[in-house]
Write a protein that holds these residues in place. Structure first.
Motif, PDB file in Angstrom:
ATOM      1  N   PHE A  33       0.633  -1.337   0.120  1.00  0.00           N
ATOM      2  CA  PHE A  33       0.093  -0.038   0.103  1.00  0.00           C
ATOM      3  C   PHE A  33       0.771   1.181   0.045  1.00  0.00           C
ATOM      4  O   PHE A  33       2.021   1.092   0.257  1.00  0.00           O
ATOM      5  CB  PHE A  33      -1.052   0.006   1.393  1.00  0.00           C
ATOM      6  CG  PHE A  33      -0.301  -0.077   2.415  1.00  0.00           C
ATOM      7  CD1 PHE A  33       0.178   1.112   3.154  1.00  0.00           C
ATOM      8  CD2 PHE A  33      -0.002  -1.344   3.102  1.00  0.00           C
ATOM      9  CE1 PHE A  33       0.712   1.118   4.345  1.00  0.00           C
ATOM     10  CE2 PHE A  33       0.748  -1.220   4.501  1.00  0.00           C
ATOM     11  CZ  PHE A  33       1.135  -0.217   5.153  1.00  0.00           C
ATOM     12  N   THR A  34       0.070   2.331  -0.261  1.00  0.00           N
ATOM     13  CA  THR A  34       0.871   3.598  -0.271  1.00  0.00           C
ATOM     14  C   THR A  34      -0.010   4.599   0.606  1.00  0.00           C
ATOM     15  O   THR A  34      -1.238   4.557   0.397  1.00  0.00           O
ATOM     16  CB  THR A  34       0.833   4.335  -1.713  1.00  0.00           C
ATOM     17  OG1 THR A  34       1.712   3.506  -2.573  1.00  0.00           O
ATOM     18  CG2 THR A  34       1.425   5.750  -1.592  1.00  0.00           C
ATOM     19  N   THR A  91      -4.117  13.591  -3.913  1.00  0.00           N
ATOM     20  CA  THR A  91      -3.492  13.128  -5.013  1.00  0.00           C
ATOM     21  C   THR A  91      -2.824  11.933  -4.754  1.00  0.00           C
ATOM     22  O   THR A  91      -2.758  11.365  -3.617  1.00  0.00           O
ATOM     23  CB  THR A  91      -2.375  14.260  -5.520  1.00  0.00           C
ATOM     24  OG1 THR A  91      -1.536  14.330  -4.272  1.00  0.00           O
ATOM     25  CG2 THR A  91      -3.040  15.528  -5.913  1.00  0.00           C
ATOM     26  N   GLU A  92      -1.841  11.325  -5.408  1.00  0.00           N
ATOM     27  CA  GLU A  92      -1.252   9.914  -5.123  1.00  0.00           C
ATOM     28  C   GLU A  92       0.203  10.087  -4.791  1.00  0.00           C
ATOM     29  O   GLU A  92       0.727   9.304  -4.729  1.00  0.00           O
ATOM     30  CB  GLU A  92      -1.478   9.014  -6.496  1.00  0.00           C
ATOM     31  CG  GLU A  92      -2.769   8.563  -6.552  1.00  0.00           C
ATOM     32  CD  GLU A  92      -2.931   7.823  -8.059  1.00  0.00           C
ATOM     33  OE1 GLU A  92      -1.905   6.826  -8.137  1.00  0.00           O
ATOM     34  OE2 GLU A  92      -3.833   7.834  -8.785  1.00  0.00           O
ATOM     35  N   THR A  93       0.497  11.285  -4.153  1.00  0.00           N
ATOM     36  CA  THR A  93       1.656  11.595  -3.910  1.00  0.00           C
ATOM     37  C   THR A  93       2.186  10.721  -2.523  1.00  0.00           C
ATOM     38  O   THR A  93       1.325  10.969  -1.379  1.00  0.00           O
ATOM     39  CB  THR A  93       2.088  13.107  -3.337  1.00  0.00           C
ATOM     40  OG1 THR A  93       1.665  13.866  -4.685  1.00  0.00           O
ATOM     41  CG2 THR A  93       3.211  13.417  -2.924  1.00  0.00           C
ATOM     42  N   PRO A  94       3.126   9.975  -2.344  1.00  0.00           N
ATOM     43  CA  PRO A  94       3.223   9.066  -1.280  1.00  0.00           C
ATOM     44  C   PRO A  94       3.688  10.075  -0.032  1.00  0.00           C
ATOM     45  O   PRO A  94       4.327  10.889  -0.065  1.00  0.00           O
ATOM     46  CB  PRO A  94       4.419   8.285  -1.656  1.00  0.00           C
ATOM     47  CG  PRO A  94       4.459   8.170  -3.409  1.00  0.00           C
ATOM     48  CD  PRO A  94       4.115   9.732  -3.453  1.00  0.00           C
ATOM     49  N   GLN A  95       2.969   9.645   0.988  1.00  0.00           N
ATOM     50  CA  GLN A  95       3.358  10.107   2.394  1.00  0.00           C
ATOM     51  C   GLN A  95       3.895   8.927   3.400  1.00  0.00           C
ATOM     52  O   GLN A  95       3.763   7.802   3.211  1.00  0.00           O
ATOM     53  CB  GLN A  95       1.987  10.555   2.928  1.00  0.00           C
ATOM     54  CG  GLN A  95       1.320  11.445   2.373  1.00  0.00           C
ATOM     55  CD  GLN A  95       1.957  12.884   2.087  1.00  0.00           C
ATOM     56  OE1 GLN A  95       1.881  13.661   3.271  1.00  0.00           O
ATOM     57  NE2 GLN A  95       2.565  13.424   1.147  1.00  0.00           N
ATOM     58  N   TYR A  96       4.787   9.424   4.195  1.00  0.00           N
ATOM     59  CA  TYR A  96       5.520   8.612   5.307  1.00  0.00           C
ATOM     60  C   TYR A  96       5.320   9.095   6.619  1.00  0.00           C
ATOM     61  O   TYR A  96       4.505  10.068   6.858  1.00  0.00           O
ATOM     62  CB  TYR A  96       6.904   9.045   4.825  1.00  0.00           C
ATOM     63  CG  TYR A  96       7.131   8.411   3.340  1.00  0.00           C
ATOM     64  CD1 TYR A  96       7.516   7.207   2.776  1.00  0.00           C
ATOM     65  CD2 TYR A  96       7.597   9.405   2.609  1.00  0.00           C
ATOM     66  CE1 TYR A  96       7.585   6.959   1.456  1.00  0.00           C
ATOM     67  CE2 TYR A  96       7.647   9.218   0.976  1.00  0.00           C
ATOM     68  CZ  TYR A  96       7.770   7.868   0.614  1.00  0.00           C
ATOM     69  OH  TYR A  96       8.075   7.757  -0.615  1.00  0.00           O
ATOM     70  N   MET A 153      -4.960   8.685   4.389  1.00  0.00           N
ATOM     71  CA  MET A 153      -5.799   7.677   4.055  1.00  0.00           C
ATOM     72  C   MET A 153      -4.668   6.561   3.346  1.00  0.00           C
ATOM     73  O   MET A 153      -3.485   7.141   3.374  1.00  0.00           O
ATOM     74  CB  MET A 153      -6.350   8.052   2.700  1.00  0.00           C
ATOM     75  CG  MET A 153      -7.702   9.082   3.214  1.00  0.00           C
ATOM     76  SD  MET A 153      -8.463  10.014   1.782  1.00  0.00           S
ATOM     77  CE  MET A 153      -7.308  10.853   1.122  1.00  0.00           C
ATOM     78  N   LEU A 154      -5.179   5.679   2.879  1.00  0.00           N
ATOM     79  CA  LEU A 154      -4.128   4.717   2.008  1.00  0.00           C
ATOM     80  C   LEU A 154      -4.748   4.047   0.840  1.00  0.00           C
ATOM     81  O   LEU A 154      -5.905   3.998   0.450  1.00  0.00           O
ATOM     82  CB  LEU A 154      -4.161   3.420   3.111  1.00  0.00           C
ATOM     83  CG  LEU A 154      -3.749   3.458   4.608  1.00  0.00           C
ATOM     84  CD1 LEU A 154      -3.530   2.072   5.222  1.00  0.00           C
ATOM     85  CD2 LEU A 154      -2.017   3.886   4.524  1.00  0.00           C
TER      86      LEU A 154
END
Length: 293
Positions: free
Chosen positions: A91-92, A195-200, A114-115
């Motif tokens: 997942f992202t 948007t689909e920008t990955p978060q950490y 969110m994921l």
């Protein structure tokens, strides 16, 4: 990445009442999302009480799983992410802007976690931390519709912030709303965009710091508590308790500060110890409109 080695998976699944398969399949994902949304509690009272809101996994696990407390999206999402990671899902993590009451020309900060989960090459939006969250993952395709719960949700690819393309989650427009500024198809209003920008984890730590401490964060100025069931949705917004049902208008009443601890326990399923209840009542008495002496 999501500290799954620190997760007591058995305790988490027992809290959900989940006894199903543990393979990383779509069936498992659907069952886990439904169980999490209907079982885990949602509330922002820690930030309202000016207390620290840590989102490291041991703290979140202790609060939500062991003590049965309520948390908001960052807490729910890091817990769910740890469970999915331990179960072998790919997942992202992403962040969204809550749009209700705003439009794309006056964006709010990206403070909703969110994921996006990949199962057999198909991507699914898992939004388990909104409070009134979908009871199932929503396939990440334009026009995807979720009708698993009492209220439907629609996912669209469209212009979002300042005309940039992205995803928008729509919910049915409230019957009392004019629909102006909804920026969605007729009968729907935009709930959040992303948007689909990955978060950490470090990105979520920054967003959580704003939500929990910034004077302009609504979570600092008033309590907001939610509980979704299959036949009703309850909220406590400051001192207004509202019950929504799939059919008919919402029912609202004003409660007094001294009534809130019992209301949290009886309606929202959130316990509080005597010291916490006393502090909560004291803070509630400072709210405008409180008549409690």
């Amino acid at each position: 990445m999501w500290s799954s080695e620190q997760l007591d998976l058995d305790a988490y699944l027992a809290r959900l009442g989940y006894e199903g398969d543990r393979k990383p399949t779509l069936e498992t994902l659907r069952a886990l999302q439904r169980a999490h949304v209907l079982t885990m509690r949602w509330g922002n009272y820690d930030s309202f009480l000016h207390r620290e809101v840590p989102i490291d996994l041991p703290s979140v696990q202790d609060k939500l799983v062991r003590r049965g407390g309520g948390g908001y999206c960052y807490e729910h999402t890091v817990l769910f992410a740890a469970a999915l990671e331990k179960l072998g899902f790919s997942f992202t993590a992403v962040s969204g802007r809550v749009q209700l009451g705003a439009d794309s020309t006056t964006p709010r900060p990206t403070t909703h976690a969110m994921l996006i989960v990949d199962v057999d090459g198909t991507r699914w939006l898992d939004d388990i931390g909104f409070g009134a969250s979908p009871l199932e993952p929503i396939e990440l395709v334009d026009g995807a519709l979720s009708e698993a719960g009492p209220w439907p949700y629609l996912l669209r690819w469209q212009d979002i912030t300042h005309g940039s393309p992205g995803w928008a989650v729509h919910q049915r427009a409230d019957a009392t709303e004019s629909g102006e500024g909804s920026e969605g198809p007729e009968g729907w209003t935009v709930r959040q965009v992303f948007t689909e920008t990955p978060q950490y984890p470090v990105d979520y730590a920054m967003g959580n710091h704003f939500v929990a401490t910034h004077p302009r964060s609504p979570f600092v100025s008033r309590p907001f508590i939610q509980r979704l069931r299959t036949d009703r949705y309850d909220t406590l917004d400051a001192l207004t308790w509202t019950t929504h049902r799939p059919a008919g208008p919402p029912e609202s009443e004003t409660v007094e500060p001294h009534e809130v601890p019992a209301l949290l326990a009886d309606v929202f399923g959130i316990p509080s110890d005597p010291d916490e209840a006393e502090l909560l009542v004291s803070r509630l008495r400072e709210l405008p409109g409180s008549l409690d002496a």
